[in-house]
Design a protein around this motif. Structure first.
Motif, PDB file in Angstrom:
ATOM      1  N   PHE A  97       0.841  -1.190   0.000  1.00  0.00           N
ATOM      2  CA  PHE A  97       0.000   0.000   0.000  1.00  0.00           C
ATOM      3  C   PHE A  97       0.877   1.241   0.000  1.00  0.00           C
ATOM      4  CE2 PHE A  97      -3.645  -2.573   0.594  1.00  0.00           C
ATOM      5  CZ  PHE A  97      -4.725  -1.778   0.228  1.00  0.00           C
ATOM      6  N   PHE A  98       0.487   2.190  -0.844  1.00  0.00           N
ATOM      7  CA  PHE A  98       1.183   3.457  -0.963  1.00  0.00           C
ATOM      8  C   PHE A  98       0.322   4.566  -0.381  1.00  0.00           C
ATOM      9  CE2 PHE A  98       3.032   0.901  -4.342  1.00  0.00           C
ATOM     10  CZ  PHE A  98       4.383   1.172  -4.218  1.00  0.00           C
ATOM     11  N   ARG A  99       0.970   5.541   0.179  1.00  0.00           N
ATOM     12  CA  ARG A  99       0.304   6.731   0.703  1.00  0.00           C
ATOM     13  C   ARG A  99       0.779   7.926  -0.105  1.00  0.00           C
ATOM     14  NH1 ARG A  99      -1.609  10.863   2.781  1.00  0.00           N
ATOM     15  NH2 ARG A  99      -1.681  11.318   5.011  1.00  0.00           N
ATOM     16  N   SER A 100      -0.163   8.704  -0.636  1.00  0.00           N
ATOM     17  CA  SER A 100       0.153   9.912  -1.402  1.00  0.00           C
ATOM     18  C   SER A 100      -0.115  11.128  -0.522  1.00  0.00           C
ATOM     19  CB  SER A 100      -0.726  10.006  -2.648  1.00  0.00           C
ATOM     20  OG  SER A 100      -0.581   8.854  -3.439  1.00  0.00           O
ATOM     21  N   ARG A 101       0.852  12.055  -0.498  1.00  0.00           N
ATOM     22  CA  ARG A 101       0.708  13.276   0.300  1.00  0.00           C
ATOM     23  C   ARG A 101       0.941  14.499  -0.569  1.00  0.00           C
ATOM     24  NH1 ARG A 101       3.861  13.091   5.828  1.00  0.00           N
ATOM     25  NH2 ARG A 101       2.425  14.809   6.186  1.00  0.00           N
ATOM     26  N   GLY A 102       0.030  15.468  -0.444  1.00  0.00           N
ATOM     27  CA  GLY A 102       0.169  16.718  -1.174  1.00  0.00           C
ATOM     28  C   GLY A 102       0.112  17.892  -0.231  1.00  0.00           C
ATOM     29  N   LYS A 103      -0.348  19.027  -0.733  1.00  0.00           N
ATOM     30  CA  LYS A 103      -0.449  20.230   0.094  1.00  0.00           C
ATOM     31  C   LYS A 103      -1.765  20.931  -0.199  1.00  0.00           C
ATOM     32  CE  LYS A 103       2.038  23.117  -3.163  1.00  0.00           C
ATOM     33  NZ  LYS A 103       2.936  24.229  -3.311  1.00  0.00           N
ATOM     34  N   TYR A 104      -2.229  21.707   0.776  1.00  0.00           N
ATOM     35  CA  TYR A 104      -3.500  22.402   0.617  1.00  0.00           C
ATOM     36  C   TYR A 104      -3.532  23.653   1.485  1.00  0.00           C
ATOM     37  CZ  TYR A 104      -4.727  20.245   5.097  1.00  0.00           C
ATOM     38  OH  TYR A 104      -4.743  19.873   6.414  1.00  0.00           O
ATOM     39  N   ASN A 105      -4.337  24.613   1.059  1.00  0.00           N
ATOM     40  CA  ASN A 105      -4.643  25.815   1.838  1.00  0.00           C
ATOM     41  C   ASN A 105      -5.943  26.394   1.282  1.00  0.00           C
ATOM     42  OD1 ASN A 105      -3.961  27.408  -0.484  1.00  0.00           O
ATOM     43  ND2 ASN A 105      -1.817  27.376   0.140  1.00  0.00           N
ATOM     44  N   LEU A 106      -6.333  27.567   1.711  1.00  0.00           N
ATOM     45  CA  LEU A 106      -7.604  28.138   1.249  1.00  0.00           C
ATOM     46  C   LEU A 106      -7.619  28.441  -0.243  1.00  0.00           C
ATOM     47  CD1 LEU A 106      -8.566  30.525   4.188  1.00  0.00           C
ATOM     48  CD2 LEU A 106      -9.760  28.454   3.469  1.00  0.00           C
ATOM     49  N   HIS A 107      -6.439  28.566  -0.856  1.00  0.00           N
ATOM     50  CA  HIS A 107      -6.361  28.870  -2.288  1.00  0.00           C
ATOM     51  C   HIS A 107      -6.576  27.634  -3.164  1.00  0.00           C
ATOM     52  CE1 HIS A 107      -4.898  32.814  -1.151  1.00  0.00           C
ATOM     53  NE2 HIS A 107      -3.961  32.232  -0.408  1.00  0.00           N
ATOM     54  N   GLY A 108      -6.374  26.450  -2.589  1.00  0.00           N
ATOM     55  CA  GLY A 108      -6.525  25.222  -3.363  1.00  0.00           C
ATOM     56  C   GLY A 108      -5.658  24.104  -2.812  1.00  0.00           C
ATOM     57  N   ALA A 109      -5.382  23.126  -3.664  1.00  0.00           N
ATOM     58  CA  ALA A 109      -4.598  21.974  -3.239  1.00  0.00           C
ATOM     59  C   ALA A 109      -3.930  21.333  -4.446  1.00  0.00           C
ATOM     60  CB  ALA A 109      -5.499  20.952  -2.542  1.00  0.00           C
TER      61      ALA A 109
END
Length: 198
Positions: A97-109
């Protein structure tokens, strides 16, 4: 005494105003639900999907399954895909199993994943978009999804692969060669952006 009363008045008046502002801007939902809240908000955020060029590989040691946790498949400095678990089910079916991590804030993701989180009528799909293959003792074969998730984490998703395909014979000899190489291509970049430039 006067300072304490003034402070109490500021708190009584300021706290509800602050909570209201956080709620109206979406910051509270973003704090609780993260990227999932952005992806669900189709009126406020647009989604662009873009395939990532290249192949990305990681080596898995079948003789020590715990040692594989955290191994990086993809990392561009802002987005990562790494192994979250390798295990055996039914005493013969190896899965990763792989876990994907990104970034987010009020402007988007933004998120790079093996899953395409597409909007469809009545909801979303989250099927495996990436092409997966394995190489073991010089033999290369296609891998199949064992599971996918929605944006169940504040900053991403997870997806799994069967390490041994069900449609062909692969004989493991872990005592002599415990290393299997997993390669993914057609990873996909998700870009959610505010439609209103906020």
């Amino acid at each position: 005494m006067k300072r304490k009363r003034l402070l109490l008045k500021v708190i009584i008046i300021g706290l509800p105003i602050t909570v209201f502002l956080l709620w109206i801007t979406g910051a509270i939902n973003l704090w609780f639900y993260g990227m999932g809240d952005i992806s669900d908000n189709v009126k406020f955020y647009s989604l662009e999907l873009k395939p990532i060029d290249g192949e990305y590989s990681v080596l898995i040691d079948l003789s020590d399954l715990e040692s594989n946790k955290g191994k990086i498949l993809y990392d561009d400095g802002e987005h990562q895909i790494y192994i979250s678990d390798v295990f055996i089910s039914n005493e013969e079916n190896y899965e990763v199993f792989f876990r994907s991590r990104g970034k987010y804030n009020l402007h988007g993701a933004t998120l790079v994943s093996g899953i395409a989180h597409k909007r469809v009528q009545g909801g979303f799909t989250f099927g495996l978009f990436a092409t997966a293959k394995a190489t073991y003792r010089g033999d290369t074969f296609k891998l199949y999804a064992s599971g996918t998730s929605g944006l169940n984490f504040k900053d991403g998703d997870s997806f799994g692969l069967y390490l041994i395909p069900h449609d062909r014979e692969v004989t493991l000899n872990i005592a002599e060669d415990p290393i299997i190489e997993i390669t993914l291509s057609n990873l996909i970049m998700h870009k959610w952006a505010s439609k209103y430039g906020i």
